[in-house]
Design a protein around this motif. Structure first.
Motif, PDB file in Angstrom:
ATOM      1  N   ASP A   1       0.835  -1.173  -0.146  1.00  0.00           N
ATOM      2  CA  ASP A   1       0.002  -0.062  -0.131  1.00  0.00           C
ATOM      3  C   ASP A   1       0.839   1.227   0.170  1.00  0.00           C
ATOM      4  N   LEU A   2       2.023   1.378   0.738  1.00  0.00           N
ATOM      5  CA  LEU A   2       2.799   2.341   0.977  1.00  0.00           C
ATOM      6  C   LEU A   2       3.356   2.609  -0.411  1.00  0.00           C
ATOM      7  N   TYR A   3       4.110   1.540  -0.956  1.00  0.00           N
ATOM      8  CA  TYR A   3       4.822   1.524  -2.108  1.00  0.00           C
ATOM      9  C   TYR A   3       3.960   1.990  -3.318  1.00  0.00           C
ATOM     10  N   ALA A   4       2.728   1.451  -3.461  1.00  0.00           N
ATOM     11  CA  ALA A   4       1.670   1.927  -4.508  1.00  0.00           C
ATOM     12  C   ALA A   4       1.270   3.424  -4.300  1.00  0.00           C
ATOM     13  N   SER A   5       1.051   4.013  -2.991  1.00  0.00           N
ATOM     14  CA  SER A   5       0.753   5.315  -2.676  1.00  0.00           C
ATOM     15  C   SER A   5       1.610   6.236  -2.996  1.00  0.00           C
ATOM     16  N   ASN A   6       3.114   5.864  -2.857  1.00  0.00           N
ATOM     17  CA  ASN A   6       4.235   6.881  -3.293  1.00  0.00           C
ATOM     18  C   ASN A   6       4.289   6.767  -4.917  1.00  0.00           C
ATOM     19  N   LEU A   7       4.354   5.679  -5.377  1.00  0.00           N
ATOM     20  CA  LEU A   7       4.450   5.624  -6.841  1.00  0.00           C
ATOM     21  C   LEU A   7       3.252   6.549  -7.326  1.00  0.00           C
ATOM     22  N   LYS A   8       2.150   6.580  -6.838  1.00  0.00           N
ATOM     23  CA  LYS A   8       1.152   7.389  -7.517  1.00  0.00           C
ATOM     24  C   LYS A   8       1.334   8.706  -7.327  1.00  0.00           C
ATOM     25  N   ARG A   9       1.901   8.980  -6.046  1.00  0.00           N
ATOM     26  CA  ARG A   9       2.157  10.590  -5.622  1.00  0.00           C
ATOM     27  C   ARG A   9       3.342  11.249  -6.372  1.00  0.00           C
TER      28      ARG A   9
END
Length: 437
Positions: A398-406
């Motif tokens: 979840d953290l990795y995906a949210s940072n990728l998006k951000r």
């Protein structure tokens, strides 16, 4: 004014090179100049067939592309992506078409891969097609006549390699490969793991330091000595370990007969490079071209990757670990999210880390041992994660995906990541919970 300055700088460099390296360097530069002029002439002549290709394009598309053989990993992976999409009819022109492929013969670094692709693909002479490919890009409508799968990096986000087998050995090659394994001391039933540990030796073998400054890659290099504990652990678990490579800066020395410094063996060959990668139980890689061989042959990979944003995350068989990112100003380790926020999740040059004041500290021998144990237990027992471990992996994804998006503006996210399926080292997450923020 800027052009004059650049010309003066260019001339000074040529004079300096000749003074430094002698008369042979002068002859080499004359040869390159003549070759350059000949290439320009061929490119001009190639405009004619390009115009013909444009005229017939409403009825029949001709696509011309160079197979990327100059980089070992691209030669394996990008060609496999093209082949799989061709066979599975993905991203193909809607009109009738033909693909004309060629390989630059001076840029092939593994003859076995060349041989295997020539069994699968029709390869045409480069001296005929290369000028046409070059001229094509100067004429409007050129995008219709290239093959994006061979000139633009795309990840196997849909796991096409699992759906279609792109590379195969002949029966004779399989027999020869097993005989070579016997010479290394393996029986037909023995399992083995490939260690692909990056240092600076191979790049310097390809192109010397006087022709290219390779220091921008230094952040990717790793000390091979840190991997001995993991190799010893795997040998106890029944594996042989091959330290891969064509050349290396230092040996991987062990008295354990199951730990083989293949890179320094007189049995090393282009064929065995591919055979070992294709038949290993899994590959531990610090991020260089060899890992694409086990990747294409559908083998699990332990990725010790940097930059972190470049990790292969699409395959549930893969495990991830990155170096410790130390923020020198505050003498502390950055968390996962801070690696992104400090602008180094997509840093592809050593100076990017230096300018951000971030030092990459190598993973400990114990951290490396832990991740190969996790891979072994996953392969042998399909070991299920505990509830706590599943929660840690969910937090990571979840953290990795949210940072990728951000931070997607930092890179073309479309070709890099899809659904995050790969796991991070579970033992690392359990011992470093503060990293997950």
């Amino acid at each position: 004014m800027k052009i004059i300055i650049k010309i003066n700088a260019f001339i000074k460099k040529q004079i300096t090179d000749v003074n430094t390296y002698g008369i042979r360097e002068l002859f080499r530069k004359f040869y390159l100049l003549i070759k350059f002029l000949a290439v320009i002439l061929m490119d001009i002549i190639a405009i004619v067939p390009c115009l013909i290709i444009r005229l017939i394009s409403p009825w029949f598309i001709i696509r011309i592309e160079r197979i990327p053989a100059g980089n070992f990993g691209d030669f394996v992976w990008m060609t496999a992506m093209y082949y799989c999409k061709k066979k599975l009819n993905i991203d193909q022109p809607k009109r009738k078409h033909i693909d004309l492929l060629y390989i630059n013969p001076t840029s092939i670094y593994n003859k076995q891969i060349e041989k295997m692709w020539k069994r699968k693909l029709k390869i045409y002479p480069s001296f005929l097609l290369d000028p046409i490919r070059t001229a094509n890009r100067f004429i409007p409508g050129w995008r219709n006549h290239i093959i994006e799968n061979l000139c633009i990096h795309q990840r196997d986000l849909d796991n096409l390699f699992e759906k279609h087998k792109s590379l195969e050995f002949t029966e004779e090659e399989e027999i020869f490969g097993k005989k070579m394994l016997n010479k290394f001391g393996l029986s037909d039933q023995d399992k083995f793991v490939c260690f692909a540990i990056r240092d600076g030796a191979y790049q310097l073998k390809k192109i010397s330091a006087k022709e290219r400054d390779w220091s921008y890659h230094d952040y990717r290099h790793t000390d091979v000595d840190n991997f001995m504990l993991a190799a010893e652990e795997l040998s106890k678990r029944g594996y042989f370990v091959f330290r891969m490579g064509v050349v290396a800066e230092k040996p991987f020395t062990s008295k354990n007969p199951k730990i083989i410094d293949y890179v320094n063996s007189n049995l090393r060959s282009d064929f065995m490079d591919i055979y070992l990668g294709a038949n290993c139980s899994f590959c531990l890689s610090t991020g260089y071209g060899f890992e694409e061989v086990p990747n294409v042959f559908r083998k699990p990979i332990v990725q010790m990757i940097q930059p972190l944003g470049d990790a292969y995350t699409h395959n549930e068989k893969h495990l991830i670990l990155t170096k410790h990112h130390i923020f020198k100003k505050e003498e502390r380790r950055l968390s996962l999210s801070e690696i992104f926020s400090h602008g180094v999740a997509y840093a592809y040059d050593t100076k990017d880390f230096v300018e951000k004041g971030i030092e990459l500290k190598e993973n400990s021998s114990e951290e490396i041992r832990d991740i190969v144990i996790e891979m072994d237990e996953y392969l042998k027992n399909n070991k299920e994660l505990s509830g706590e471990e599943k929660e840690l992996q969910k937090t990571f994804k979840d953290l990795y995906a949210s940072n990728l998006k951000r931070y997607s503006h930092q890179i073309n996210l479309v070709r890099i990541h899809g659904e995050i399926r790969s796991r991070y080292s579970t033992q690392f997450l359990k011992k470093n919970r503060d990293w997950l923020r």
